[in-house]
Design a protein around this motif. Structure first.
Motif, mmCIF file in Angstrom:
data_model
loop_
_atom_site.group_PDB
_atom_site.id
_atom_site.type_symbol
_atom_site.label_atom_id
_atom_site.label_comp_id
_atom_site.label_asym_id
_atom_site.label_seq_id
_atom_site.Cartn_x
_atom_site.Cartn_y
_atom_site.Cartn_z
ATOM 1 N N ARG A 257 0.834 -1.202 0.000
ATOM 2 C CA ARG A 257 0.000 0.000 0.000
ATOM 3 C C ARG A 257 0.872 1.257 0.000
ATOM 4 N N LEU A 258 1.956 1.233 0.762
ATOM 5 C CA LEU A 258 2.870 2.371 0.772
ATOM 6 C C LEU A 258 3.520 2.569 -0.588
ATOM 7 N N ALA A 259 3.903 1.470 -1.233
ATOM 8 C CA ALA A 259 4.579 1.564 -2.525
ATOM 9 C C ALA A 259 3.630 2.036 -3.621
ATOM 10 N N GLU A 260 2.373 1.576 -3.556
ATOM 11 C CA GLU A 260 1.413 1.950 -4.593
ATOM 12 C C GLU A 260 1.084 3.439 -4.533
ATOM 13 N N ASN A 261 0.894 3.923 -3.366
ATOM 14 C CA ASN A 261 0.589 5.341 -3.157
ATOM 15 C C ASN A 261 0.694 5.599 -1.665
ATOM 16 N N PRO A 262 1.710 6.295 -1.224
ATOM 17 C CA PRO A 262 2.420 7.439 -1.824
ATOM 18 C C PRO A 262 3.848 7.169 -2.290
ATOM 19 N N ASN A 263 4.128 6.025 -2.899
ATOM 20 C CA ASN A 263 5.451 5.736 -3.495
ATOM 21 C C ASN A 263 6.563 5.630 -2.455
ATOM 22 N N VAL A 264 6.262 5.025 -1.327
ATOM 23 C CA VAL A 264 7.239 4.866 -0.249
ATOM 24 C C VAL A 264 7.687 3.409 -0.191
ATOM 25 N N VAL A 265 9.000 3.192 -0.083
ATOM 26 C CA VAL A 265 9.553 1.836 -0.013
ATOM 27 C C VAL A 265 10.200 1.624 1.351
ATOM 28 N N LEU A 266 9.700 0.641 2.099
ATOM 29 C CA LEU A 266 10.285 0.195 3.356
ATOM 30 C C LEU A 266 10.537 -1.304 3.257
ATOM 31 N N LEU A 267 11.224 -1.872 4.236
ATOM 32 C CA LEU A 267 11.514 -3.309 4.218
ATOM 33 C C LEU A 267 10.675 -4.043 5.253
ATOM 34 N N PRO A 268 10.273 -5.295 4.940
ATOM 35 C CA PRO A 268 9.529 -6.085 5.917
ATOM 36 C C PRO A 268 10.434 -6.580 7.037
ATOM 37 N N GLY A 269 10.032 -6.322 8.270
ATOM 38 C CA GLY A 269 10.840 -6.742 9.407
ATOM 39 C C GLY A 269 10.907 -8.243 9.567
ATOM 40 N N GLU A 270 9.881 -8.946 9.072
ATOM 41 C CA GLU A 270 9.825 -10.395 9.238
ATOM 42 C C GLU A 270 11.047 -11.084 8.651
ATOM 43 N N GLY A 271 11.604 -10.521 7.556
ATOM 44 C CA GLY A 271 12.785 -11.115 6.933
ATOM 45 C C GLY A 271 14.039 -11.014 7.777
ATOM 46 N N PHE A 272 13.988 -10.195 8.839
ATOM 47 C CA PHE A 272 15.096 -10.067 9.783
ATOM 48 C C PHE A 272 14.825 -10.871 11.068
ATOM 49 N N ASP A 273 13.771 -11.675 11.030
ATOM 50 C CA ASP A 273 13.272 -12.380 12.218
ATOM 51 C C ASP A 273 12.776 -11.410 13.281
ATOM 52 N N ALA A 274 12.273 -10.260 12.829
ATOM 53 C CA ALA A 274 11.590 -9.311 13.699
ATOM 54 C C ALA A 274 10.103 -9.695 13.713
ATOM 55 N N PRO A 275 9.282 -9.062 14.556
ATOM 56 C CA PRO A 275 7.849 -9.382 14.566
ATOM 57 C C PRO A 275 7.242 -9.288 13.171
ATOM 58 N N GLY A 276 6.295 -10.183 12.883
ATOM 59 C CA GLY A 276 5.741 -10.282 11.530
ATOM 60 C C GLY A 276 5.186 -8.991 10.987
ATOM 61 N N TRP A 277 4.496 -8.220 11.840
ATOM 62 C CA TRP A 277 3.901 -6.966 11.389
ATOM 63 C C TRP A 277 4.830 -5.794 11.688
ATOM 64 N N SER A 278 6.100 -5.938 11.342
ATOM 65 C CA SER A 278 7.038 -4.834 11.573
ATOM 66 C C SER A 278 7.656 -4.400 10.252
ATOM 67 N N VAL A 279 8.094 -3.148 10.200
ATOM 68 C CA VAL A 279 8.745 -2.604 9.009
ATOM 69 C C VAL A 279 10.025 -1.897 9.427
ATOM 70 N N ARG A 280 11.049 -1.984 8.561
ATOM 71 C CA ARG A 280 12.321 -1.298 8.834
ATOM 72 C C ARG A 280 12.412 -0.035 8.012
ATOM 73 N N VAL A 281 12.750 1.056 8.685
ATOM 74 C CA VAL A 281 12.910 2.350 8.031
ATOM 75 C C VAL A 281 14.354 2.802 8.226
ATOM 76 N N SER A 282 15.067 3.046 7.125
ATOM 77 C CA SER A 282 16.425 3.588 7.226
ATOM 78 C C SER A 282 16.349 5.088 7.461
ATOM 79 N N MET A 283 17.061 5.560 8.485
ATOM 80 C CA MET A 283 17.111 6.988 8.791
ATOM 81 C C MET A 283 18.253 7.694 8.060
ATOM 82 N N ALA A 284 18.933 6.972 7.166
ATOM 83 C CA ALA A 284 20.198 7.495 6.626
ATOM 84 C C ALA A 284 20.126 8.012 5.205
#
Length: 541
Positions: A486-513
């Motif tokens: 939904r973020l990617a479709e509109n408003p064109n925001v790309v984040l990473l799924p936290g689950e792939g890092f063995d974080a909680p399933g409904w988590s997202v990673r945001v780079s501050m850099a």
């Protein structure tokens, strides 16, 4: 692409988060083009700044190196190789004459630092810089050039050990970034019988995804135990993830079946430095219950933490350090990293203590490298393994890269006031405040936080914002990855799924850099908008 079905989302959740990122980028890019708007990709960790002094010095150093080459032999489009004798004096004189060139003053101070603080010979130091930047020779020694190693060792002592001189007796192997260091460490542990297929390793999770994926590869086939960062802290009376390890989780390391503990510290994606209490707990476990536990500490984000202490310093005998210059100095494309191993270490001692048959078998791998291959140190075996042993004579990080690495290290060593360190920390912490402030879910900065990434547990956020029933409905009716599409479709925001890092399933990673400051305000706002859209659907349902 259109919004995927739930079945398609389930398939995407099986992919590495870095592969999912490419799908999200494609989706966000198409929508951005269609709407003439910008894409905000906070999925990558590379920073949007660069360190300038070391780069200007590098390019100016190249000008001096060319004058040295032409001094020896000049046929216009062909020149000779520089000569060592007297080059220290020629370099000092050249820097005086060309003092107005960009980076010349930093070069002068770097040269003097090597002479006055590190005790280098003037000709050796100037020649290594000059010959190195020209790239006319293989690295010698192949593990790392001596002066560059001396500079980077001093930097590691200051960076990872807070200047602790008791633990400065270690060797460094210059690598093509920390990712190459990961590959070399895994391979050499296996090649030398320190790990065998079917052995058990521990991962300090959530963790950088390749640490999860590599052990499953068929040529490793390792069993993994999660040491999960299950700690919590109270914020406004509500429990939030602290991404610290409880004593119960750390006790998993006491099992002698656990051969290696891999930890990213400060963590990725949690961005939290392991607490001093937890570090001491690990040290006590090693001392009393699992003395042969091997530890690999990935210290890439150390520069963004305050008063950082690596396990490389706390438990030096058992710990390999892996460090990259990429994030702090803004040089991911340079591929600059090092592996550090103390000269008295568990790896060499365990190899020496193996049964004779195993020692002979292992030493045979390196039999063409030395008359007494059993005497080859583990870190030097790692160098050979990095080139499948047979190509050991061409191993090592390219010498221009080593020169640039040394100049980056000198940036920090010379900057006693810590001006650059303050600037970089201020950047990520300012964005941290903007992100959480616009998320309208305030989160004070933890004393142990590096702030480089933020891991948002959407299910916990939904529960606090709209209640348990809504959070349960959200998790039953949608896949965790749905919010990313939904973020990617509109408003064109790309984040990473936290689950792939063995974080909680409904988590997202945001780079501050890697985005401008305003982007983090927008991303916070966009996440609020989408959660509110979910809530509207919930009320209708």
């Amino acid at each position: 692409m259109d919004m995927p079905t739930r079945k398609q989302e389930k398939a995407y959740e099986k992919l590495s988060p870095f592969e999912v990122k490419n799908v999200l980028i494609d989706m966000a890019s198409k929508h951005a083009r269609a709407t003439s708007s910008a894409m905000l990709n906070a999925g990558r960790g590379n920073p949007n700044w660069i360190a300038t002094d070391a780069r200007e010095a590098f390019f100016t150093l190249g000008r001096f190196a060319m004058t040295e080459s032409r001094r020896v032999w000049d046929d216009g489009i062909l020149a000779g190789l520089p000569e060592k004798e007297g080059i220290g004096a020629r370099f000092a004189n050249w820097l005086g004459v060309n003092s107005m060139l960009p980076g010349a003053d930093f070069l002068r101070r770097s040269f003097q630092y090597g002479l006055n603080i590190l005790g280098f010979d003037a000709d050796e130091w100037a020649f290594e810089l000059c010959d190195g930047i020209l790239g006319g020779h293989y690295p010698t020694p192949d593990r790392m050039m001596p002066c560059c190693e001396g500079v980077v060792r001093e930097y590691i002592i200051e960076e990872l050990e807070q200047g602790n001189r008791q633990n400065q007796d270690f060797d460094l192997f210059a690598t093509e970034g920390a990712t190459a260091a990961m590959v070399y460490i895994f391979r050499s542990l296996l090649n030398n019988g320190l790990l065998k297929q079917g052995d058990t390793i521990a991962l300090g999770t959530p963790i950088f995804t390749p640490y999860i994926e590599i052990p499953d590869l068929p040529w490793y086939a390792l069993k993994t135990v999660q040491v999960y960062a299950d700690g919590t802290e109270l914020v406004d009376g509500e429990p939030r993830h602290s991404w610290q390890y409880s004593d119960k989780e750390l006790e998993k390391l006491a099992d002698p079946k656990v051969k290696v503990f891999f930890i990213v510290n400060p963590s990725n994606p949690g961005s939290v430095e392991i607490s001093p209490e937890s570090a001491q707990k690990i040290k006590n476990i090693v001392a009393s219950k699992n003395p042969q536990l091997m530890i690999v500490s990935d210290d890439v984000y150390s520069s963004f933490a305050d008063n950082y202490h690596s396990l490389f310093d706390t438990i030096p005998y058992n710990t390999i350090c892996s460090y990259s210059f990429s994030k702090y100095f803004g040089c991911t494309g340079w591929r600059l990293g090092v592996i550090g191993v103390h000269r008295k270490n568990v790896f060499d001692d365990m190899i020496a203590a193996m049964p004779a048959a195993q020692r002979i078998k292992t030493a045979k791998l390196y039999s063409e490298l030395a008359v007494d291959p059993e005497a080859i140190k583990f870190i030097d075996r790692m160098v050979a393994d990095s080139r499948d042993i047979a190509l050991n004579h061409t191993a090592g990080l390219s010498v221009p890269q080593q020169v640039q690495m040394a100049l980056f290290a000198l940036c920090a060593l010379i900057d006693k006031a810590g001006a650059y360190n303050r600037l970089t920390k201020d950047i990520v912490r300012r964005r941290y405040r903007d992100f959480w402030g616009n998320l309208k879910w305030p989160r004070p900065l933890s004393p142990n936080s590096s702030a480089y990434y933020q891991l948002l547990d959407v299910s916990l956020w939904a529960k606090e914002k709209y209640g348990d029933d809504f959070a349960d409905w959200l998790q039953k009716n949608f896949e965790p990855i749905d919010i990313l599409f939904r973020l990617a479709e509109n408003p064109n925001v790309v984040l990473l799924p936290g689950e792939g890092f063995d974080a909680p399933g409904w988590s997202v990673r945001v780079s501050m850099a890697n985005l401008p400051d305003h982007a983090y305000r927008e991303i916070g706002h966009d996440l609020v908008t989408i959660l509110d859209e979910y809530y509207s659907q919930y009320k209708k349902a």
